[in-house]
Write an enzyme that holds these catalytic residues in place. Structure first.
Site, PDB file in Angstrom:
ATOM      1  N   LEU A  57      -0.600  -0.530   7.221  1.00 32.01           N
ATOM      2  CA  LEU A  57      -0.917  -1.064   5.904  1.00 32.01           C
ATOM      3  C   LEU A  57       0.336  -0.911   5.045  1.00 32.01           C
ATOM      4  O   LEU A  57       1.081   0.059   5.195  1.00 32.01           O
ATOM      5  CB  LEU A  57      -2.080  -0.296   5.258  1.00 32.01           C
ATOM      6  CG  LEU A  57      -3.452  -0.385   5.931  1.00 32.01           C
ATOM      7  CD1 LEU A  57      -4.452   0.510   5.212  1.00 32.01           C
ATOM      8  CD2 LEU A  57      -3.955  -1.827   5.960  1.00 32.01           C
ATOM      9  N   ASP A  58       0.562  -1.863   4.150  1.00 27.78           N
ATOM     10  CA  ASP A  58       1.702  -1.759   3.249  1.00 27.78           C
ATOM     11  C   ASP A  58       1.584  -0.500   2.394  1.00 27.78           C
ATOM     12  O   ASP A  58       0.485   0.025   2.173  1.00 27.78           O
ATOM     13  CB  ASP A  58       1.781  -2.987   2.344  1.00 27.78           C
ATOM     14  CG  ASP A  58       2.058  -4.266   3.119  1.00 27.78           C
ATOM     15  OD1 ASP A  58       2.673  -4.171   4.195  1.00 27.78           O
ATOM     16  OD2 ASP A  58       1.651  -5.340   2.654  1.00 27.78           O
ATOM     17  N   LYS A  59       2.702  -0.057   1.870  1.00 31.18           N
ATOM     18  CA  LYS A  59       2.750   1.177   1.080  1.00 31.18           C
ATOM     19  C   LYS A  59       1.678   1.204  -0.005  1.00 31.18           C
ATOM     20  O   LYS A  59       1.000   2.228  -0.196  1.00 31.18           O
ATOM     21  CB  LYS A  59       4.139   1.319   0.456  1.00 31.18           C
ATOM     22  CG  LYS A  59       4.286   2.501  -0.495  1.00 31.18           C
ATOM     23  CD  LYS A  59       5.666   2.550  -1.118  1.00 31.18           C
ATOM     24  CE  LYS A  59       5.772   3.679  -2.142  1.00 31.18           C
ATOM     25  NZ  LYS A  59       7.119   3.721  -2.768  1.00 31.18           N
ATOM     26  N   ARG A  86      -1.273 -11.365   1.647  1.00 34.08           N
ATOM     27  CA  ARG A  86      -0.479 -11.606   0.449  1.00 34.08           C
ATOM     28  C   ARG A  86       0.206 -12.971   0.504  1.00 34.08           C
ATOM     29  O   ARG A  86       0.230 -13.706  -0.480  1.00 34.08           O
ATOM     30  CB  ARG A  86       0.548 -10.478   0.282  1.00 34.08           C
ATOM     31  CG  ARG A  86      -0.104  -9.109   0.123  1.00 34.08           C
ATOM     32  CD  ARG A  86       0.888  -7.970   0.322  1.00 34.08           C
ATOM     33  NE  ARG A  86       1.911  -7.960  -0.713  1.00 34.08           N
ATOM     34  CZ  ARG A  86       2.962  -7.143  -0.700  1.00 34.08           C
ATOM     35  NH1 ARG A  86       3.131  -6.302   0.319  1.00 34.08           N
ATOM     36  NH2 ARG A  86       3.848  -7.180  -1.680  1.00 34.08           N
TER      37      ARG A  86
END
Length: 351
Positions: free
Chosen positions: A138-140, A238
Protein backbone atom coordinates in the site's frame (compact mmCIF):
# COMPACT_ATOMS: atom_id res chain seq x y z
CA UNK A 1 24.66 -18.55 -5.70
CA UNK A 2 22.53 -15.41 -5.89
CA UNK A 3 19.13 -15.46 -4.22
CA UNK A 4 16.18 -15.36 -6.59
CA UNK A 5 12.90 -13.51 -6.48
CA UNK A 6 10.08 -15.41 -8.17
CA UNK A 7 7.36 -13.56 -10.05
CA UNK A 8 4.16 -15.31 -11.05
CA UNK A 9 1.88 -13.81 -13.69
CA UNK A 10 -0.03 -14.62 -16.84
CA UNK A 11 0.86 -13.45 -20.33
CA UNK A 12 -1.68 -11.23 -22.08
CA UNK A 13 -4.01 -13.09 -24.43
CA UNK A 14 -3.38 -10.53 -27.17
CA UNK A 15 0.37 -11.24 -27.11
CA UNK A 16 -0.07 -14.36 -29.29
CA UNK A 17 2.66 -14.65 -31.91
CA UNK A 18 5.00 -12.12 -30.32
CA UNK A 19 8.57 -12.78 -29.14
CA UNK A 20 8.84 -13.81 -25.49
CA UNK A 21 11.52 -11.24 -24.65
CA UNK A 22 9.48 -8.39 -26.16
CA UNK A 23 6.34 -9.43 -24.27
CA UNK A 24 8.12 -9.69 -20.93
CA UNK A 25 10.01 -6.40 -21.36
CA UNK A 26 6.71 -4.65 -22.08
CA UNK A 27 4.85 -6.45 -19.29
CA UNK A 28 7.44 -5.73 -16.58
CA UNK A 29 8.24 -2.04 -16.92
CA UNK A 30 10.95 -2.23 -14.24
CA UNK A 31 13.03 -4.62 -16.40
CA UNK A 32 15.07 -3.86 -19.51
CA UNK A 33 14.89 -6.13 -22.55
CA UNK A 34 18.48 -7.18 -21.90
CA UNK A 35 17.62 -8.24 -18.33
CA UNK A 36 14.73 -10.27 -19.71
CA UNK A 37 16.94 -11.95 -22.31
CA UNK A 38 19.50 -12.90 -19.66
CA UNK A 39 16.81 -14.48 -17.50
CA UNK A 40 15.42 -16.45 -20.44
CA UNK A 41 18.82 -17.73 -21.56
CA UNK A 42 19.65 -18.72 -17.96
CA UNK A 43 16.57 -20.96 -17.86
CA UNK A 44 14.75 -18.83 -15.33
CA UNK A 45 11.53 -18.44 -17.33
CA UNK A 46 8.77 -21.04 -17.40
CA UNK A 47 5.56 -20.97 -19.39
CA UNK A 48 2.80 -23.29 -18.19
CA UNK A 49 5.47 -24.99 -16.06
CA UNK A 50 7.90 -25.68 -18.92
CA UNK A 51 11.27 -23.88 -19.20
CA UNK A 52 11.79 -21.64 -22.23
CA UNK A 53 15.38 -20.64 -23.08
CA UNK A 54 15.03 -18.81 -26.41
CA UNK A 55 14.28 -15.06 -26.29
CA UNK A 56 12.71 -15.24 -29.77
CA UNK A 57 10.20 -17.94 -28.73
CA UNK A 58 6.74 -17.04 -30.05
CA UNK A 59 4.17 -17.10 -27.28
CA UNK A 60 0.65 -18.44 -27.57
CA UNK A 61 -0.87 -15.82 -25.28
CA UNK A 62 -2.43 -16.49 -21.89
CA UNK A 63 0.32 -18.82 -20.61
CA UNK A 64 1.02 -19.01 -16.88
CA UNK A 65 4.39 -17.33 -16.32
CA UNK A 66 7.07 -18.00 -13.74
CA UNK A 67 10.03 -15.62 -13.87
CA UNK A 68 13.01 -15.96 -11.51
CA UNK A 69 15.22 -12.89 -11.12
CA UNK A 70 18.42 -12.40 -9.19
CA UNK A 71 17.51 -10.38 -6.16
CA UNK A 72 18.80 -6.85 -6.45
CA UNK A 73 20.98 -5.54 -3.68
CA UNK A 74 18.72 -3.91 -1.12
CA UNK A 75 19.09 -1.70 1.88
CA UNK A 76 19.73 -4.01 4.81
CA UNK A 77 16.62 -4.05 6.95
CA UNK A 78 17.03 -4.30 10.70
CA UNK A 79 14.38 -5.28 13.24
CA UNK A 80 12.76 -2.29 14.95
CA UNK A 81 10.19 -2.38 17.77
CA UNK A 82 6.86 -1.15 16.48
CA UNK A 83 3.27 -1.24 17.63
CA UNK A 84 1.87 -3.20 14.71
CA UNK A 85 -1.92 -2.95 14.21
CA UNK A 86 -2.47 -6.70 13.73
CA UNK A 87 -5.97 -7.71 12.64
CA UNK A 88 -5.22 -11.45 12.44
CA UNK A 89 -2.27 -13.69 13.19
CA UNK A 90 -1.65 -17.43 12.86
CA UNK A 91 1.30 -19.63 11.94
CA UNK A 92 0.79 -19.01 8.21
CA UNK A 93 -0.18 -15.34 7.79
CA UNK A 94 -0.37 -11.93 9.40
CA UNK A 95 -3.01 -9.38 8.40
CA UNK A 96 -2.08 -5.76 9.16
CA UNK A 97 -4.27 -2.63 9.24
CA UNK A 98 -1.64 -0.15 8.03
CA UNK A 99 -1.97 3.45 9.25
CA UNK A 100 -1.31 6.50 7.09
CA UNK A 101 2.30 7.62 6.96
CA UNK A 102 3.82 4.15 7.37
CA UNK A 103 6.12 3.12 4.51
CA UNK A 104 5.95 -0.58 3.66
CA UNK A 105 9.53 -1.25 2.43
CA UNK A 106 12.88 0.39 3.26
CA UNK A 107 14.36 2.43 0.46
CA UNK A 108 16.83 5.20 -0.26
CA UNK A 109 14.64 7.81 1.41
CA UNK A 110 13.31 5.50 4.13
CA UNK A 111 16.08 3.24 5.45
CA UNK A 112 14.17 2.49 8.64
CA UNK A 113 10.89 2.94 10.42
CA UNK A 114 9.03 0.89 7.83
CA UNK A 115 6.48 -1.87 8.19
CA UNK A 116 9.13 -4.37 7.13
CA UNK A 117 11.38 -3.32 10.02
CA UNK A 118 8.49 -3.77 12.46
CA UNK A 119 7.64 -7.18 11.04
CA UNK A 120 11.21 -8.42 11.50
CA UNK A 121 11.07 -7.41 15.16
CA UNK A 122 7.69 -9.09 15.62
CA UNK A 123 8.79 -12.32 13.90
CA UNK A 124 12.55 -12.76 13.25
CA UNK A 125 11.77 -15.81 11.11
CA UNK A 126 10.45 -13.51 8.39
CA UNK A 127 14.07 -12.70 7.57
CA UNK A 128 14.12 -15.96 5.58
CA UNK A 129 11.36 -14.81 3.21
CA UNK A 130 11.53 -12.34 0.33
CA UNK A 131 10.60 -8.86 1.59
CA UNK A 132 9.88 -10.35 5.02
CA UNK A 133 6.79 -12.08 3.62
CA UNK A 134 5.15 -8.93 2.25
CA UNK A 135 3.39 -9.96 -0.97
CA UNK A 136 1.63 -6.70 -1.89
CA UNK A 137 1.97 -3.06 -0.95
CA UNK A 138 0.00 0.00 0.00
CA UNK A 139 1.25 3.52 -0.67
CA UNK A 140 2.69 5.40 2.30
CA UNK A 141 -0.45 7.48 2.87
CA UNK A 142 -3.00 4.79 1.97
CA UNK A 143 -4.49 3.06 5.00
CA UNK A 144 -5.93 -0.42 5.45
CA UNK A 145 -5.35 -4.11 5.07
CA UNK A 146 -2.44 -6.07 3.70
CA UNK A 147 -1.45 -9.70 4.21
CA UNK A 148 2.02 -10.98 5.13
CA UNK A 149 3.17 -14.57 4.60
CA UNK A 150 4.97 -16.33 7.48
CA UNK A 151 6.28 -19.36 5.58
CA UNK A 152 7.62 -20.17 2.14
CA UNK A 153 4.49 -22.21 1.40
CA UNK A 154 2.24 -19.32 2.38
CA UNK A 155 4.36 -16.87 0.38
CA UNK A 156 4.14 -18.92 -2.81
CA UNK A 157 0.42 -19.48 -2.33
CA UNK A 158 -0.37 -15.80 -1.85
CA UNK A 159 1.86 -14.67 -4.72
CA UNK A 160 0.14 -17.19 -7.00
CA UNK A 161 -3.31 -16.04 -5.86
CA UNK A 162 -2.37 -12.45 -6.66
CA UNK A 163 -1.11 -13.50 -10.09
CA UNK A 164 -4.35 -15.42 -10.70
CA UNK A 165 -6.37 -12.38 -9.56
CA UNK A 166 -8.27 -14.38 -6.97
CA UNK A 167 -7.39 -12.13 -4.03
CA UNK A 168 -10.28 -9.73 -3.42
CA UNK A 169 -9.24 -6.20 -2.45
CA UNK A 170 -11.96 -3.63 -1.82
CA UNK A 171 -11.16 0.01 -1.09
CA UNK A 172 -13.08 3.02 0.18
CA UNK A 173 -12.25 6.39 -1.38
CA UNK A 174 -13.40 10.00 -1.43
CA UNK A 175 -13.19 11.46 -4.91
CA UNK A 176 -13.64 14.89 -6.43
CA UNK A 177 -16.74 15.38 -8.54
CA UNK A 178 -20.06 13.54 -8.45
CA UNK A 179 -19.97 10.32 -10.53
CA UNK A 180 -23.41 9.58 -11.94
CA UNK A 181 -22.96 5.85 -11.47
CA UNK A 182 -20.33 3.17 -10.99
CA UNK A 183 -18.48 1.37 -13.72
CA UNK A 184 -15.37 -0.49 -14.83
CA UNK A 185 -12.15 1.17 -15.94
CA UNK A 186 -9.88 -0.85 -18.23
CA UNK A 187 -6.69 0.95 -19.17
CA UNK A 188 -3.05 -0.10 -19.16
CA UNK A 189 -0.85 1.51 -16.53
CA UNK A 190 2.87 2.12 -16.79
CA UNK A 191 5.56 4.69 -16.03
CA UNK A 192 4.75 8.22 -17.12
CA UNK A 193 6.67 8.91 -20.36
CA UNK A 194 8.09 12.20 -19.03
CA UNK A 195 8.01 11.88 -15.24
CA UNK A 196 9.38 8.47 -14.25
CA UNK A 197 8.31 8.95 -10.61
CA UNK A 198 4.66 8.92 -11.65
CA UNK A 199 2.44 6.29 -13.23
CA UNK A 200 0.10 6.98 -16.13
CA UNK A 201 -2.79 5.48 -18.09
CA UNK A 202 -1.28 4.44 -21.42
CA UNK A 203 -2.62 3.69 -24.88
CA UNK A 204 0.58 1.82 -25.76
CA UNK A 205 2.70 -0.25 -23.38
CA UNK A 206 2.26 -0.65 -19.64
CA UNK A 207 0.41 -3.49 -17.95
CA UNK A 208 -3.28 -4.34 -18.21
CA UNK A 209 -5.24 -2.82 -15.32
CA UNK A 210 -8.91 -3.24 -14.41
CA UNK A 211 -10.72 -1.25 -11.71
CA UNK A 212 -14.39 -1.60 -10.71
CA UNK A 213 -16.11 1.13 -8.71
CA UNK A 214 -19.54 1.96 -7.31
CA UNK A 215 -20.95 5.09 -5.72
CA UNK A 216 -21.74 4.77 -2.01
CA UNK A 217 -22.87 8.35 -1.37
CA UNK A 218 -22.83 11.63 -3.28
CA UNK A 219 -22.15 15.01 -1.74
CA UNK A 220 -21.82 18.45 -3.28
CA UNK A 221 -18.75 18.28 -5.51
CA UNK A 222 -17.47 15.04 -3.96
CA UNK A 223 -18.45 11.39 -3.54
CA UNK A 224 -17.71 8.35 -1.41
CA UNK A 225 -16.93 5.46 -3.76
CA UNK A 226 -16.13 1.79 -3.24
CA UNK A 227 -13.42 0.36 -5.48
CA UNK A 228 -12.60 -3.26 -6.25
CA UNK A 229 -9.30 -4.14 -7.87
CA UNK A 230 -9.10 -6.86 -10.48
CA UNK A 231 -5.40 -6.16 -11.01
CA UNK A 232 -2.87 -4.58 -8.67
CA UNK A 233 -0.73 -2.05 -10.52
CA UNK A 234 1.23 0.70 -8.81
CA UNK A 235 -1.07 3.65 -8.00
CA UNK A 236 -3.85 1.92 -9.96
CA UNK A 237 -6.88 3.42 -8.20
CA UNK A 238 -5.33 6.89 -8.08
CA UNK A 239 -4.43 6.84 -11.78
CA UNK A 240 -7.69 5.33 -13.01
CA UNK A 241 -9.97 7.61 -10.99
CA UNK A 242 -8.00 10.68 -12.10
CA UNK A 243 -8.24 9.47 -15.70
CA UNK A 244 -12.06 9.56 -15.62
CA UNK A 245 -12.11 13.01 -14.03
CA UNK A 246 -12.61 11.97 -10.40
CA UNK A 247 -9.21 12.19 -8.67
CA UNK A 248 -8.94 11.27 -5.02
CA UNK A 249 -9.37 14.02 -2.47
CA UNK A 250 -5.98 15.05 -1.10
CA UNK A 251 -3.91 13.21 -3.73
CA UNK A 252 -0.69 15.24 -4.05
CA UNK A 253 0.37 13.56 -7.31
CA UNK A 254 -2.77 12.88 -9.35
CA UNK A 255 -5.26 15.23 -7.69
CA UNK A 256 -4.81 18.17 -10.03
CA UNK A 257 -3.47 21.63 -9.37
CA UNK A 258 -6.62 23.09 -7.83
CA UNK A 259 -9.30 21.65 -5.59
CA UNK A 260 -12.69 22.22 -7.20
CA UNK A 261 -15.00 23.79 -4.61
CA UNK A 262 -18.79 23.83 -5.16
CA UNK A 263 -20.51 27.20 -5.41
CA UNK A 264 -21.63 28.66 -2.11
CA UNK A 265 -19.65 26.36 0.17
CA UNK A 266 -19.01 27.92 3.60
CA UNK A 267 -15.39 28.86 4.46
CA UNK A 268 -15.11 26.36 7.32
CA UNK A 269 -15.90 23.48 4.96
CA UNK A 270 -13.46 24.76 2.34
CA UNK A 271 -10.72 25.01 4.95
CA UNK A 272 -11.29 21.41 6.10
CA UNK A 273 -11.16 20.09 2.53
CA UNK A 274 -7.93 21.92 1.76
CA UNK A 275 -6.40 20.67 5.01
CA UNK A 276 -6.94 17.00 4.07
CA UNK A 277 -3.31 16.21 3.31
CA UNK A 278 -3.28 12.63 1.99
CA UNK A 279 -5.06 10.66 -0.70
CA UNK A 280 -8.42 9.62 0.74
CA UNK A 281 -7.99 5.89 0.14
CA UNK A 282 -8.50 2.98 2.52
CA UNK A 283 -8.15 -0.77 1.89
CA UNK A 284 -11.25 -1.84 3.78
CA UNK A 285 -11.72 -5.50 2.84
CA UNK A 286 -9.27 -8.27 1.97
CA UNK A 287 -10.25 -11.84 1.03
CA UNK A 288 -8.12 -14.79 -0.07
CA UNK A 289 -7.70 -18.54 0.24
CA UNK A 290 -5.91 -19.31 3.48
CA UNK A 291 -2.58 -21.00 2.63
CA UNK A 292 -2.82 -23.31 5.64
CA UNK A 293 -6.46 -24.43 5.58
CA UNK A 294 -7.34 -23.97 1.91
CA UNK A 295 -10.54 -22.20 2.95
CA UNK A 296 -11.69 -18.70 1.97
CA UNK A 297 -11.07 -16.03 4.62
CA UNK A 298 -12.09 -12.39 4.68
CA UNK A 299 -10.99 -9.46 6.84
CA UNK A 300 -12.27 -5.91 7.18
CA UNK A 301 -11.01 -2.66 8.65
CA UNK A 302 -13.18 0.33 9.54
CA UNK A 303 -12.55 3.71 7.98
CA UNK A 304 -9.79 5.72 9.70
CA UNK A 305 -10.90 8.77 11.66
CA UNK A 306 -9.78 11.31 9.07
CA UNK A 307 -11.81 9.76 6.25
CA UNK A 308 -14.85 9.03 8.42
CA UNK A 309 -14.74 12.60 9.69
CA UNK A 310 -14.48 14.00 6.17
CA UNK A 311 -17.48 11.98 5.01
CA UNK A 312 -19.48 13.31 7.97
CA UNK A 313 -18.37 16.85 7.15
CA UNK A 314 -19.36 16.54 3.48
CA UNK A 315 -22.71 15.08 4.50
CA UNK A 316 -23.29 18.00 6.90
CA UNK A 317 -22.31 20.53 4.22
CA UNK A 318 -24.83 19.03 1.81
CA UNK A 319 -27.57 19.15 4.46
CA UNK A 320 -26.77 22.80 5.28
CA UNK A 321 -26.85 23.73 1.60
CA UNK A 322 -30.14 21.95 0.96
CA UNK A 323 -31.69 23.56 4.04
CA UNK A 324 -30.63 27.00 2.81
CA UNK A 325 -32.11 26.32 -0.62
CA UNK A 326 -35.38 25.20 0.96
CA UNK A 327 -35.49 28.37 3.06
CA UNK A 328 -34.92 30.48 -0.06
CA UNK A 329 -37.82 28.71 -1.78
CA UNK A 330 -40.09 29.72 1.12
CA UNK A 331 -39.02 33.39 1.20
CA UNK A 332 -41.96 35.80 1.65
CA UNK A 333 -42.65 39.37 0.59
CA UNK A 334 -43.20 41.32 3.83
CA UNK A 335 -45.87 43.46 2.16
CA UNK A 336 -48.04 40.50 1.19
CA UNK A 337 -50.60 39.35 3.75
CA UNK A 338 -50.52 35.58 4.24
CA UNK A 339 -53.36 33.50 5.69
CA UNK A 340 -52.81 29.99 7.00
CA UNK A 341 -55.67 27.59 6.35
CA UNK A 342 -56.19 24.14 7.88
CA UNK A 343 -57.20 21.07 5.86
CA UNK A 344 -60.84 21.65 6.84
CA UNK A 345 -60.79 25.20 5.45
CA UNK A 346 -60.72 26.99 8.85
CA UNK A 347 -58.38 29.94 9.29
CA UNK A 348 -55.59 29.30 11.77
CA UNK A 349 -54.87 31.81 14.50
CA UNK A 350 -51.23 32.41 15.63
CA UNK A 351 -50.20 34.13 18.84
Amino acid sequence: MAELDIRYDRLPEDAAGERLDAVLARHFDDLSREQVKQAIRAGRVRLDGEPVTKPNYRVLGGEALELALERAEQVEALPEPMDLPIVHEDEHVLVIDKPAGLVVHPGAGNPGGTLLNGLLHHDPGLQQLPRAGIVHRLDKDTTGLLVVARSQKAYQSLVQQLADRTVERVYEAIVQGEPISGGTIEKNIGRHPKDRKRMAALDVGGKPAVTHFSVVERFRGFAHVRVKLETGRTHQIRVHMAMIGHPLLGDPVYGGRRLKIPRGMAPEFIEALRAFSRQALHAGRLSFIHPGTGRPVSFSATLPEDMAGMIDLLRDEKMVWEAEQETDDWAFDDEVEVAWVADDGQLLEWD
